[in-house]
Scaffold this motif. Structure first.
Motif, PDB file in Angstrom:
ATOM      1  N   GLY A 200       4.799   9.945   2.572  1.00  0.00           N
ATOM      2  CA  GLY A 200       4.434  10.157   1.174  1.00  0.00           C
ATOM      3  C   GLY A 200       3.989   8.882   0.488  1.00  0.00           C
ATOM      4  N   ALA A 201       4.761   7.805   0.662  1.00  0.00           N
ATOM      5  CA  ALA A 201       4.403   6.538   0.035  1.00  0.00           C
ATOM      6  C   ALA A 201       3.107   5.985   0.604  1.00  0.00           C
ATOM      7  CB  ALA A 201       5.537   5.529   0.232  1.00  0.00           C
ATOM      8  N   SER A 202       2.919   6.127   1.923  1.00  0.00           N
ATOM      9  CA  SER A 202       1.691   5.647   2.536  1.00  0.00           C
ATOM     10  C   SER A 202       0.491   6.446   2.061  1.00  0.00           C
ATOM     11  CB  SER A 202       1.817   5.722   4.058  1.00  0.00           C
ATOM     12  OG  SER A 202       0.691   5.142   4.681  1.00  0.00           O
ATOM     13  N   GLY A 203       0.674   7.758   1.924  1.00  0.00           N
ATOM     14  CA  GLY A 203      -0.425   8.606   1.451  1.00  0.00           C
ATOM     15  C   GLY A 203      -0.787   8.343   0.004  1.00  0.00           C
ATOM     16  N   LEU A 204       0.217   8.162  -0.841  1.00  0.00           N
ATOM     17  CA  LEU A 204      -0.054   7.875  -2.254  1.00  0.00           C
ATOM     18  C   LEU A 204      -0.747   6.532  -2.423  1.00  0.00           C
ATOM     19  CD1 LEU A 204       3.241   9.116  -3.958  1.00  0.00           C
ATOM     20  CD2 LEU A 204       0.974  10.170  -4.086  1.00  0.00           C
ATOM     21  N   ALA A 205      -0.340   5.551  -1.623  1.00  0.00           N
ATOM     22  CA  ALA A 205      -0.967   4.236  -1.720  1.00  0.00           C
ATOM     23  C   ALA A 205      -2.408   4.262  -1.234  1.00  0.00           C
ATOM     24  CB  ALA A 205      -0.164   3.219  -0.912  1.00  0.00           C
ATOM     25  N   ALA A 206      -2.749   5.271  -0.416  1.00  0.00           N
ATOM     26  CA  ALA A 206      -4.109   5.369   0.112  1.00  0.00           C
ATOM     27  C   ALA A 206      -5.061   6.107  -0.814  1.00  0.00           C
ATOM     28  CB  ALA A 206      -4.080   6.065   1.470  1.00  0.00           C
ATOM     29  N   LEU A 207      -4.535   6.688  -1.909  1.00  0.00           N
ATOM     30  CA  LEU A 207      -5.397   7.412  -2.840  1.00  0.00           C
ATOM     31  C   LEU A 207      -6.359   6.446  -3.527  1.00  0.00           C
ATOM     32  CD1 LEU A 207      -2.852   9.857  -4.524  1.00  0.00           C
ATOM     33  CD2 LEU A 207      -4.557  10.401  -2.768  1.00  0.00           C
ATOM     34  N   PRO A 208      -7.566   6.907  -3.857  1.00  0.00           N
ATOM     35  CA  PRO A 208      -8.527   6.049  -4.568  1.00  0.00           C
ATOM     36  C   PRO A 208      -7.947   5.589  -5.899  1.00  0.00           C
ATOM     37  CG  PRO A 208      -9.610   8.023  -3.734  1.00  0.00           C
ATOM     38  CD  PRO A 208      -8.144   8.237  -3.554  1.00  0.00           C
ATOM     39  N   ARG A 209      -8.187   4.316  -6.228  1.00  0.00           N
ATOM     40  CA  ARG A 209      -7.682   3.746  -7.470  1.00  0.00           C
ATOM     41  C   ARG A 209      -8.849   3.247  -8.307  1.00  0.00           C
ATOM     42  NH1 ARG A 209      -5.024   1.797  -3.296  1.00  0.00           N
ATOM     43  NH2 ARG A 209      -6.076  -0.235  -3.388  1.00  0.00           N
ATOM     44  N   LYS A 210      -8.766   3.409  -9.590  1.00  0.00           N
ATOM     45  CA  LYS A 210      -9.805   2.949 -10.512  1.00  0.00           C
ATOM     46  C   LYS A 210      -9.408   1.596 -11.099  1.00  0.00           C
ATOM     47  CE  LYS A 210     -11.838   7.370 -11.828  1.00  0.00           C
ATOM     48  NZ  LYS A 210     -12.211   8.248 -12.964  1.00  0.00           N
ATOM     49  N   VAL A 211     -10.296   0.640 -10.953  1.00  0.00           N
ATOM     50  CA  VAL A 211     -10.039  -0.708 -11.445  1.00  0.00           C
ATOM     51  C   VAL A 211     -11.117  -1.048 -12.479  1.00  0.00           C
ATOM     52  CG1 VAL A 211      -9.824  -3.133 -10.831  1.00  0.00           C
ATOM     53  CG2 VAL A 211      -9.050  -1.368  -9.233  1.00  0.00           C
ATOM     54  N   ILE A 212     -10.705  -1.563 -13.642  1.00  0.00           N
ATOM     55  CA  ILE A 212     -11.643  -1.924 -14.699  1.00  0.00           C
ATOM     56  C   ILE A 212     -12.187  -3.339 -14.423  1.00  0.00           C
ATOM     57  CG2 ILE A 212     -11.983  -2.224 -17.159  1.00  0.00           C
ATOM     58  CD1 ILE A 212     -11.371   0.618 -16.279  1.00  0.00           C
TER      59      ILE A 212
END
Length: 220
Positions: A200-212
């Motif tokens: 779960g933690a590995s999968g959540l960390a792999a989600l796309p992240r938006k950076v400004i």
């Protein structure tokens, strides 16, 4: 079991309200939250039972005794348990870990469970087997959090998807191996929650992240 151990000069000792001593082994009862058991009725002095898959008892039928096919003298130095095991005569059958790998799952008669308990208590009293216990609840939470942290680190420091998947697979094998090793040493740790935390933690960390960046949203 106590009657059998009396010949070895081993008696049950009361240490306090929560601990007993059998030989050199200290017995501790289950708590409401113990390992994989959460919110259980922990009244009395309940313990975990480590089942032995081998043939721990010699079976003697009542008809064999009545026909004098076996002399009682041959049972000397044995712990004798008397009960019924005919499935057509009794309903005293239970699901146990002994039949969990079989389909359909086989049940065992209650007399066999009593034999398992006697063998287990005698073995731990004579230091022939490790006492099966669960880790404290704080240790369980630390164990789960540690695998969640490992999952995050594998993702944040990954070098391509193939390497990440291989690292994740190795971590799962390490989790299973450590859990099995501790279990053989008599310590039950939460395997499935640890695996869920790792994945779960590995999968959540792999989600796309938006950076400004300079006023624009960039998806990583």
């Amino acid at each position: 079991a106590l009657h059998y151990l009396k010949a070895e000069d081993i008696q049950l000792e009361t240490l306090d309200d929560d601990h007993l001593r059998l030989g050199t082994t200290t017995l501790t009862p289950l708590e409401t939250h113990s390992g994989g058991y959460q919110g259980i009725n922990a009244h009395g002095f309940q313990m975990l039972l480590s089942y032995n898959r081998g043939n721990i008892a010699k079976r003697v039928t009542l008809s064999a005794l009545l026909k004098r096919n076996l002399e009682l003298d041959t049972l000397e130095n044995y712990a004798v348990v008397i009960g019924m095991s005919d499935p057509s005569a009794i309903t005293d059958y239970f699901l146990t870990p002994l039949g969990v790998r079989q389909w359909p799952q086989n049940t065992v008669p209650g007399i066999d469970i009593h034999a398992q308990i006697i063998q287990y208590l005698v073995a731990v009293a004579l230091n022939e087997q490790s006492l099966l216990t669960s880790a404290p609840i704080w240790a369980d939470w630390l164990w789960i959090a540690s695998w969640a942290l490992i999952g995050c680190m594998l993702t944040l420091k990954r070098q391509g998807w193939p390497i990440w998947l291989i690292s994740l697979g190795i971590s799962m094998l390490a989790l299973y191996g450590l859990s099995w090793l501790l279990f053989t040493m008599g310590i039950w740790v939460p395997l499935v929650p640890g695996a869920m935390a790792l994945l779960g933690a590995s999968g959540l960390a792999a989600l796309p992240r938006k950076v400004i960046t300079h006023g624009q949203a960039v998806t990583e």
